[in-house]
Design an enzyme around this catalytic site. Structure first.
Site, PDB file in Angstrom:
ATOM      1  N   HIS A 446       0.808  -1.216   0.000  1.00 29.29           N
ATOM      2  CA  HIS A 446       0.000   0.000   0.000  1.00 29.29           C
ATOM      3  C   HIS A 446       0.846   1.274   0.000  1.00 29.29           C
ATOM      4  O   HIS A 446       0.310   2.373  -0.151  1.00 29.29           O
ATOM      5  CB  HIS A 446      -0.930   0.009   1.216  1.00 29.29           C
ATOM      6  CG  HIS A 446      -2.254   0.652   0.946  1.00 29.29           C
ATOM      7  ND1 HIS A 446      -2.485   1.460  -0.136  1.00 29.29           N
ATOM      8  CD2 HIS A 446      -3.433   0.608   1.622  1.00 29.29           C
ATOM      9  CE1 HIS A 446      -3.737   1.897  -0.116  1.00 29.29           C
ATOM     10  NE2 HIS A 446      -4.334   1.393   0.940  1.00 29.29           N
ATOM     11  N   ASP A 450      -2.286   1.661  -4.587  1.00 29.81           N
ATOM     12  CA  ASP A 450      -3.544   2.014  -3.940  1.00 29.81           C
ATOM     13  C   ASP A 450      -4.572   0.910  -4.132  1.00 29.81           C
ATOM     14  O   ASP A 450      -4.407   0.018  -4.985  1.00 29.81           O
ATOM     15  CB  ASP A 450      -4.080   3.338  -4.488  1.00 29.81           C
ATOM     16  CG  ASP A 450      -3.174   4.514  -4.113  1.00 29.81           C
ATOM     17  OD1 ASP A 450      -2.569   4.458  -3.028  1.00 29.81           O
ATOM     18  OD2 ASP A 450      -3.080   5.467  -4.903  1.00 29.81           O
TER      19      ASP A 450
END
Length: 474
Positions: A446, A450
């Protein structure tokens, strides 16, 4: 008798050194041509080093657990008759050095002798370390570092506290020499008897200010090791318990898994896929495929072909992270996590997977899988991966949360294929039918991926699976 130098062979472009894990032959043993002499290990692959000649092993130049550079001589083999092959330099060339070489040798001897005398005094506390003591560590130390530590009387605990600047945090020659210099200077500031004569001279003032500049950077070496070491929880052991030390591969896997979790912000996306078309097509064509191509057709090459196709659609999943930089990989090299018979894990890599058709993919998957199980992988077979796929369904798992293979940013887990009741939509209406379904579990980093990108990628893989052409040829 001719003498042959057995050197550590080149094991791939990205492999510069290996660790000796076992000597299969001892001095005095006869060796046949192409017979294995020793076993070595890199970060992920264990392999053997064979001899190119027949003869008798007369000398081992390194011990077990020593780290050896590619091209270094590891053993001397005496060969009957013939000319000297890769033999050491003739004695005559050593007995008559040039004046420059002789002068340099004298200076080196003086430097070594001075260093020994200069550093012998500060190291006087405790029992002197032994050579065997340095082998009781999971951390790699080169023979040079071990010899310096032994000569300087550096204990194992001190050696473990030194932060290395080499590859994977290894302690280099410069690291240990800097530590020796620090140890040499430290007692001069702590012992009042030493400081008294210095205060009687006009140079006492600058001497007091210098240690602040010298000691501060050297003290940084022990501190990170102490801060990074987690508090150990005591384990209760009784007489019925068995204590088994991890093997080298398991220690490396443990290290890499912890480092990956500490490095990447792991996030998962899950999606259920109808793979009935793939199931039916494989059942229809697997025998024909094996008869024509001589290879078994499993689900893995089919899924790998689809993943490579999806990576071309989403190139930002085919990246690596290097500090604050993102490296966009041009080649799509798929890692294929495989379980070994001893329970350990290895990830061979299919290079340029997007350029392979189903036949080529099947051959690559079967070749790497078979060699992994037989322990015949080469170090270069596990290098250069840009994305990894792991089949947790092999063990009956429906889905999982795999750990990213650093420095990659994503890994896809394939769950078990199950027959389940499902709603089937048709122009005539919906009805319940039996379908073959599986879960895809996508773990991604992350920090750079995304949720939209991570979720869209695994959705594209699912779409390609469900739209599989049942009339395609292979």
């Amino acid at each position: 008798m001719a003498r042959y130098e057995l050197k550590l062979p080149k094991m791939g472009e990205s492999v510069a050194e290996a660790t000796i894990t076992n000597w299969l032959k001892q001095p005095g043993d006869h060796i046949s041509a192409d017979e294995a002499v020793l076993e070595i290990a890199t970060d992920k692959v264990d392999s053997e080093v064979p001899s190119e000649v027949s003869g008798t092993l007369v000398e081992q130049l390194f011990q077990k657990d020593d780290v050896v550079k590619v091209g270094q001589t590891v053993a001397i083999i005496e060969v009957e008759g013939g000319v000297v092959v890769d033999a050491p330099s003739a004695p005559a060339s050593i007995e008559q050095p040039t004046p420059q070489v002789a002068a340099a040798a004298v200076e080196i001897e003086k430097t070594v002798e001075t260093a020994r005398q200069f550093t012998a005094a500060p190291v006087s506390s405790g029992t002197p370390p032994t050579k065997e003591e340095y082998h009781n560590s999971d951390r790699f130390y080169s023979p040079l570092v071990k010899n310096i530590a032994l000569q300087e009387g550096i204990s194992m605990s001190e050696l473990e506290s030194i932060s290395g600047t080499g590859a994977e945090g290894r302690v280099t020659k410069n690291d240990i020499l800097a530590y020796v210099e620090y140890r040499k200077n430290a007692p001069q500031q702590a012992a009042p008897a030493v400081s008294e004569p210095v205060q009687s001279t006009p140079q006492a003032q600058p001497v007091q200010s210098q240690p602040v500049q010298q000691v501060a950077p050297v003290q940084e070496a022990p501190k990170p090791a102490a801060q990074a070491e987690p508090a150990k929880v005591p384990v209760s052991v009784n007489g019925q318990d068995e204590i088994v030390e991890m093997d080298r591969m398991r220690k490396l896997i443990s290290k890499y898994m912890v480092e990956s979790v500490q490095t990447s912000a792991h996030v998962q996306s899950f999606i259920e896929v109808d793979v009935t078309n793939i199931w039916d097509w494989r059942e229809k064509n697997k025998d024909k495929f094996e008869k024509r191509e001589g290879e078994k057709l499993t689900f893995t090459p089919i899924f790998m072909e689809i993943v490579a196709r999806a990576l071309k659609d989403f190139p930002l999943m085919n990246i690596a992270v290097d500090g604050d930089y993102i490296i966009k990989k041009k080649a799509i090299n798929l890692g294929m996590a495989a379980a070994l018979p001893n329970g350990n894990l290895i990830v061979p890599v299919i290079k340029n997977a997007d350029q392979l058709n189903l036949i080529g993919m099947a051959k690559a998957v079967n070749d790497l899988g078979n060699r992994a199980k037989a322990g015949k992988l080469k170090p270069d077979d596990t290098q250069g991966g840009t994305y990894t796929v792991t089949n947790v369904g092999t063990f009956g798992s429906v889905f999982g949360t795999p750990i990213i293979n650093q420095p990659q940013v994503g890994i896809l887990a394939l769950g078990a294929i199950r027959k389940v009741p499902a709603v089937i939509e048709t122009p005539e209406g919906d009805f319940i039918g039996i379908r073959k379904k599986m879960f895809l579990s996508h773990s991604y980093d992350h920090r750079v991926v995304d949720g939209a990108l991570g979720g869209s990628f695994v959705k594209r893989v699912a779409d390609y699976m469900e739209a599989f052409d049942v009339d395609r040829d292979f």
